[in-house]
Each structure stands twice: as structure tokens, then as C-alpha cells.
Design a protein around this motif. Structure first.
Motif, PDB file in Angstrom:
ATOM      1  N   GLU A 116      34.400  38.619  39.052  1.00  0.00           N
ATOM      2  CA  GLU A 116      35.447  37.797  39.200  1.00  0.00           C
ATOM      3  C   GLU A 116      35.551  36.246  39.529  1.00  0.00           C
ATOM      4  O   GLU A 116      36.054  35.454  38.611  1.00  0.00           O
ATOM      5  N   ALA A 117      34.599  36.207  40.429  1.00  0.00           N
ATOM      6  CA  ALA A 117      34.471  34.631  40.805  1.00  0.00           C
ATOM      7  C   ALA A 117      33.838  34.022  39.813  1.00  0.00           C
ATOM      8  O   ALA A 117      34.350  32.684  39.424  1.00  0.00           O
ATOM      9  N   ILE A 118      32.859  34.564  39.172  1.00  0.00           N
ATOM     10  CA  ILE A 118      32.305  33.735  37.850  1.00  0.00           C
ATOM     11  C   ILE A 118      33.070  33.521  36.669  1.00  0.00           C
ATOM     12  O   ILE A 118      33.099  32.318  36.251  1.00  0.00           O
ATOM     13  N   LYS A 119      33.924  34.570  36.530  1.00  0.00           N
ATOM     14  CA  LYS A 119      35.048  34.408  35.374  1.00  0.00           C
ATOM     15  C   LYS A 119      36.057  33.405  35.808  1.00  0.00           C
ATOM     16  O   LYS A 119      36.326  32.585  34.871  1.00  0.00           O
ATOM     17  N   GLU A 120      36.527  33.398  36.984  1.00  0.00           N
ATOM     18  CA  GLU A 120      37.362  32.346  37.411  1.00  0.00           C
ATOM     19  C   GLU A 120      36.811  30.812  37.442  1.00  0.00           C
ATOM     20  O   GLU A 120      37.405  29.896  36.863  1.00  0.00           O
ATOM     21  N   ALA A 121      35.546  30.909  37.668  1.00  0.00           N
ATOM     22  CA  ALA A 121      34.786  29.556  37.764  1.00  0.00           C
ATOM     23  C   ALA A 121      34.741  28.743  36.495  1.00  0.00           C
ATOM     24  O   ALA A 121      34.898  27.821  36.063  1.00  0.00           O
ATOM     25  N   ILE A 122      34.488  29.818  35.320  1.00  0.00           N
ATOM     26  CA  ILE A 122      34.449  29.492  33.912  1.00  0.00           C
ATOM     27  C   ILE A 122      35.781  28.885  33.442  1.00  0.00           C
ATOM     28  O   ILE A 122      35.901  27.955  32.626  1.00  0.00           O
ATOM     29  N   LEU A 123      36.689  29.864  33.754  1.00  0.00           N
ATOM     30  CA  LEU A 123      38.083  29.597  33.294  1.00  0.00           C
ATOM     31  C   LEU A 123      38.436  28.345  33.809  1.00  0.00           C
ATOM     32  O   LEU A 123      39.344  27.210  33.165  1.00  0.00           O
ATOM     33  N   GLU A 124      38.204  27.941  35.126  1.00  0.00           N
ATOM     34  CA  GLU A 124      38.564  26.738  35.710  1.00  0.00           C
ATOM     35  C   GLU A 124      37.804  25.558  35.374  1.00  0.00           C
ATOM     36  O   GLU A 124      38.261  24.240  35.716  1.00  0.00           O
ATOM     37  N   GLY A 125      36.507  25.694  34.616  1.00  0.00           N
ATOM     38  CA  GLY A 125      35.679  24.680  34.218  1.00  0.00           C
ATOM     39  C   GLY A 125      34.827  24.197  35.252  1.00  0.00           C
ATOM     40  O   GLY A 125      34.013  23.116  35.217  1.00  0.00           O
ATOM     41  N   ILE A 185      32.065  25.708  35.848  1.00  0.00           N
ATOM     42  CA  ILE A 185      30.756  25.998  35.395  1.00  0.00           C
ATOM     43  C   ILE A 185      31.013  26.255  33.834  1.00  0.00           C
ATOM     44  O   ILE A 185      31.996  26.485  33.486  1.00  0.00           O
ATOM     45  N   LYS A 186      29.737  25.939  33.554  1.00  0.00           N
ATOM     46  CA  LYS A 186      29.894  26.310  31.648  1.00  0.00           C
ATOM     47  C   LYS A 186      29.660  27.869  31.526  1.00  0.00           C
ATOM     48  O   LYS A 186      29.267  28.554  32.199  1.00  0.00           O
ATOM     49  N   ASN A 187      30.306  28.048  30.380  1.00  0.00           N
ATOM     50  CA  ASN A 187      30.201  29.765  29.972  1.00  0.00           C
ATOM     51  C   ASN A 187      28.928  29.937  29.250  1.00  0.00           C
ATOM     52  O   ASN A 187      28.795  30.219  28.234  1.00  0.00           O
TER      53      ASN A 187
END
Length: 472
Positions: A437-446, A448-450
Motif C-alpha cells: 500500500e505504501a508503494i502504491k501511495e508513493a507512486i500515486l503521489e509522484g 517514486i516512478k511507476n
């Protein structure tokens, strides 16, 4: 009136020959005749009524074809169906009916063509064409249905109060035909619908929903919705919708009539899609406004969280009307819940993060969501209408730019549960869900890159924060 031209097809000639040999008066009746007279000669369904056994007639007809077409028998109803050259032909024996007050299921007796025409719902559906040798092709029209067809009138063959009270489904069918054909319901007949609206409650929800969906699939469903409202029927199965009707005024401040606004939105969306459930989303997009309406002295009328409340109400409505509770329900819920989200992204201040979240949440339904948003524009001011549409097109472009850059739509985080377990000394459990979930949120928030490497490095950082031990 001679309609021999209407029944030139070999199948009618064959039926006439069989009926003559059986000494059974036989007729084409109902929709085929109505639609032919309206100019539609591409019939997919034909109803045959005969003074005798319809099942026997269907069986004999099928036996004259090679290969023999399948005959579907419905002995409980005394009917049979044969499909010949992609055309469904239904056979029934002529009958007369009588009803009891607590049911729309009639007591049935054998009858004549005259009896059968009397039991029909509307004069335009009581029209029949003879297949008998002595008057082949003659129009049988005891109730001036042809005149009603020419004058675009929906009228019952007999007393309207009796017709609608006996079978209340005819009330919504009257409105469906009026909507589909662009006809007017005769004033006396419409008043009878109003008087008998309480009888609507004996109908099964499945039959109501089936007729209602047919109205929803007409080119301009708002006509039927308005008639259902005026007849007092809509409130009997969709009270959440009629609750939207009306305008309140406090301290000189009004809000728009959300019911009639909804009818406009449904008509707008119907110009762009034949997707029944997208039309339903338009119908229910403001359904939560009646329950969330509040007056604030500083800002006027508010409908805070009406989309969220409305999405919850969709479940209740679908269950009540026995509508599909799978993907169709989830789809309508999603569009209702997100129906106002694009509006908040119209400004230049909208962040890429907000755009990514809408793209992620709407997924494959994003285009449908924007169709709904554009249909929601009902202002009569042409300049405002053009500006609103331009605003939505601007947001669509911004979202497509983000999608091309970040590949967010329907994405799954690049790091799987197996990756996490292979990296850290942990088994399946809560910590894996937290990391994903933390990785997903980080991607959505920009943040980190997807992509895999960024996500893997971010996972290692999370592991340190969570005091997880890496495998050797």
C-alpha cells in the motif's frame, strides 16, 4: 383495408394452407402489424393467434421445414415458439381472460379472434391481419387502432380502468410505447393510470424493471420518466428519484430542481451511448442530494458528500428492483461516487497526484465518467455550456498526459508480495499489505516512478523503517 403485401412471405402462405386444412381461423396480430403500418418491414418477431391449438399449429409448421426447426413449448401458457430464418414466431390459441383483484394472472378460456383482440392492451396492438383463404390479407380492426396509429394515440380497446386494474403492467407499457413511438396517451386513459396507480404494487419487481429498462433504452427516456412521475408510478418503485423534485427557497436563495435536471442529464447521455448502465448512472448521479441537502446562511444550499451517499443508495435500489448485483452494480456505484471528481480538477492548480488518483480510481471507466460529466451540463446559456465542455476537455487532456507519462490506469504496484517475502525474513501477513500500500501511495503521489527499480529501492527504505531483517 387489404394488407396482402404485408404477408407475402412464403411462411404466411404456408401457415394459411395449414390453417385451412385444420379449419382454424388464423391471424397475424400485434407488433408485426403495428410496426408494418408504421413503415418497419424488418420484423424479427411475429405473433400468430389461432382459433384452436397454437401449439399444434406450430408443430405442423415446423414439420414442413428441413431441417426441422426447434419448437419451444410453453404448455402452461398454451403457447409455442418457432425460429425460422432468424425470426421468432410465437403461436397462441385465441382466448378470453378474466382477473381477480389480487393478481395480474388471468383465468383463461378458449375464445375467438374477437375475444383475443378485446384482451389486448392497446388498440394499436389489437390490429390483426387475416391468414384465412376467404379474406387473406384483410385488416381486422374492431377498435379503430389504425386511426389511433395515424393520430399517434395510445388508447385501450375497452374501459381503461378495467384494463389497467386487471393488469397494472399495462400502465408502464402505455408509457413505454408512448416514449418509444413518440405517441400521446389518450387523456382518459392517462387519468385511469393515475386512478389505478396503487394497483402497480402487485407487480413483481422484475417485470417493472424490465419495462423500465426498455424506457431507459429509448432515444429520449426523459419523456417516459416525466410521464411515470406525472402518473404517480415512479414514486412507487423509485421514490429516491421523485424525492429530488421541487425547489426550496430560504432567505431568497433557491436551488435547482434536481429531478428535472436529472431527466435532462439522462436525455443528454442517451445521445452519446447505448450502454444501459451508463444511462442508469446518469439517472442516479444526484440521487443522494435529497438526503444531504442543507442550508448554510453564509454560502446557501449545500449537498456535501451527496456522491458518496448516492453510491450507497444505488445498492438499495438495485436490490429492490432485482437488478444485477455484480459488475453492473459496481460500475454504476463507481460513476455515481466519482461524478463530481473531474470538476475539482478543472483549475491549473490541480496536481498531477490528483489526476493520477482519478485515473487510478476510474480505471477503464474514465471515458464513461467524462461522458457523464459532459451530460451533466444542462445550462441553457450557450456560452456557459461551451466553457464547461472546454473545461472538461482540458482535464481529459491533462489526464492523458499523466497516463502516458506514468502508466497509472489499472496499474499494479511493480513489487509483489513474493518480492517482499523473498527480500525480508517475513511470512504472509499484515506487514506485506502495509508495504504494498505504501508503494502504491508513493507512486500515486509522484514520490517514486511507476517502475521496478524505484519501487524496489523504496521497499528497502520501508523495510529499514519497519525494522525488517533482510535475507542473506
Amino acid at each position: 383495408m387489404d394488407l396482402t403485401q404485408a404477408i407475402q412471405a412464403p411462411i404466411f402462405k404456408q401457415l394459411s394452407k395449414i390453417a385451412s386444412e385444420k379449419k382454424q381461423r388464423t391471424f397475424v396480430i400485434g407488433g408485426f402489424v403495428r410496426d408494418y403500418l408504421l413503415g418497419n418491414t424488418e420484423a424479427k418477431d411475429i405473433d400468430i393467434v389461432t382459433e384452436g391449438s397454437g401449439i399444434e399449429l406450430a408443430t405442423i409448421l415446423a414439420e414442413t421445414y428441413k431441417p426441422r426447426p426447434k419448437v419451444s413449448y410453453f404448455k402452461r401458457f398454451g403457447t409455442a415458439m418457432v425460429n425460422i430464418k432468424n425470426c421468432d414466431i410465437e403461436f397462441v390459441g385465441a382466448r378470453k381472460e378474466s382477473y381477480t383483484p389480487d393478481s395480474r394472472k388471468p383465468f383463461v378460456e378458449n375464445g375467438t379472434i374477437e375475444d383475443d383482440q378485446k384482451r389486448r392492451d392497446f388498440t394499436i396492438n389489437a390490429l390483426a391481419i387475416s391468414l384465412n383463404e376467404d379474406d387473406y390479407g384483410m385488416l381486422i380492426d374492431p377498435f379503430n387502432g389504425l386511426n389511433d396509429l395515424n393520430n399517434k394515440i395510445i388508447r385501450t380497446p375497452l374501459d381503461s380502468d378495467i384494463t389497467y386494474s386487471d393488469d397494472p403492467l399495462r400502465m408502464i407499457r402505455a408509457i413505454r410505447f408512448a416514449t418509444r413511438l413518440g405517441f400521446q396517451i389518450e387523456e382518459k386513459s392517462f387519468e385511469a393510470i393515475r386512478r389505478n396507480a396503487v394497483r402497480f404494487d402487485i407487480l413483481s419487481k422484475e417485470r417493472v424493471a424490465d419495462e423500465f429498462n426498455k424506457i431507459m433504452m429509448t432515444p429520449q427516456p426523459g419523456i417516459g420518466l416525466k410521464l411515470l412521475f406525472e402518473a404517480g408510478l415512479l414514486e412507487r418503485f423509485l421514490p429516491e428519484l421523485t424525492d429530488l423534485q421541487g425547489i426550496e427557497e430560504i432567505e431568497g436563495q433557491k436551488h435547482k430542481d434536481n429531478f428535472f435536471h436529472t431527466l435532462e442529464v439522462v436525455d443528454n447521455i442517451s445521445q452519446t451511448t447505448d450502454n444501459l448502465w451508463l444511462r442508469w448512472a446518469a439517472l442516479l448521479h444526484d440521487i443522494g442530494k435529497a438526503r444531504t441537502k442543507r442550508f448554510d446562511k453564509k454560502i446557501g444550499w449545500t449537498f456535501h458528500s451527496h456522491e458518496f451517499v448516492g453510491s450507497k443508495m444505488v445498492v438499495t435500489i438495485f436490490k429492490r428492483l432485482k437488478l444485477p448485483l455484480g459488475d453492473s452494480l459496481k460500475y454504476v456505484q463507481k460513476l455515481v461516487q466519482y461524478s463530481s471528481r473531474p470538476i475539482s480538477l478543472i483549475t491549473d492548480d490541480a496536481t498531477d497526484s490528483a489526476l493520477r488518483r482519478l485515473l487510478f480510481d476510474s480505471g477503464d471507466d474514465m471515458e464513461d465518467l467524462f461522458l457523464l460529466c459532459k451530460a451533466d451540463i444542462t445550462t441553457k446559456n450557450e456560452k456557459k455550456q461551451a466553457q464547461f465542455k472546454k473545461n472538461f476537455e482540458y482535464v481529459e487532456r491533462k489526464i492523458k498526459e499523466v497516463e502516458e507519462k506514468d502508466k497509472i490506469r489499472n496499474f499494479q504496484p511493480p513489487i509483489s508480495g513474493n518480492d517482499i517475502m523473498n527480500t525480508f525474513e517475513i511470512l504472509e501477513g499484515k506487514q506485506i499489505g502495509i508495504i504494498k500500500e505504501a508503494i502504491k501511495e508513493a507512486i500515486l503521489e509522484g514520490v517514486i516512478k511507476n517502475e521496478y527499480k524505484n519501487s524496489f529501492d523504496y521497499m528497502l527504505e520501508l523495510g529499514k523503517k519497519l525494522n525488517l531483517k533482510q535475507k542473506n
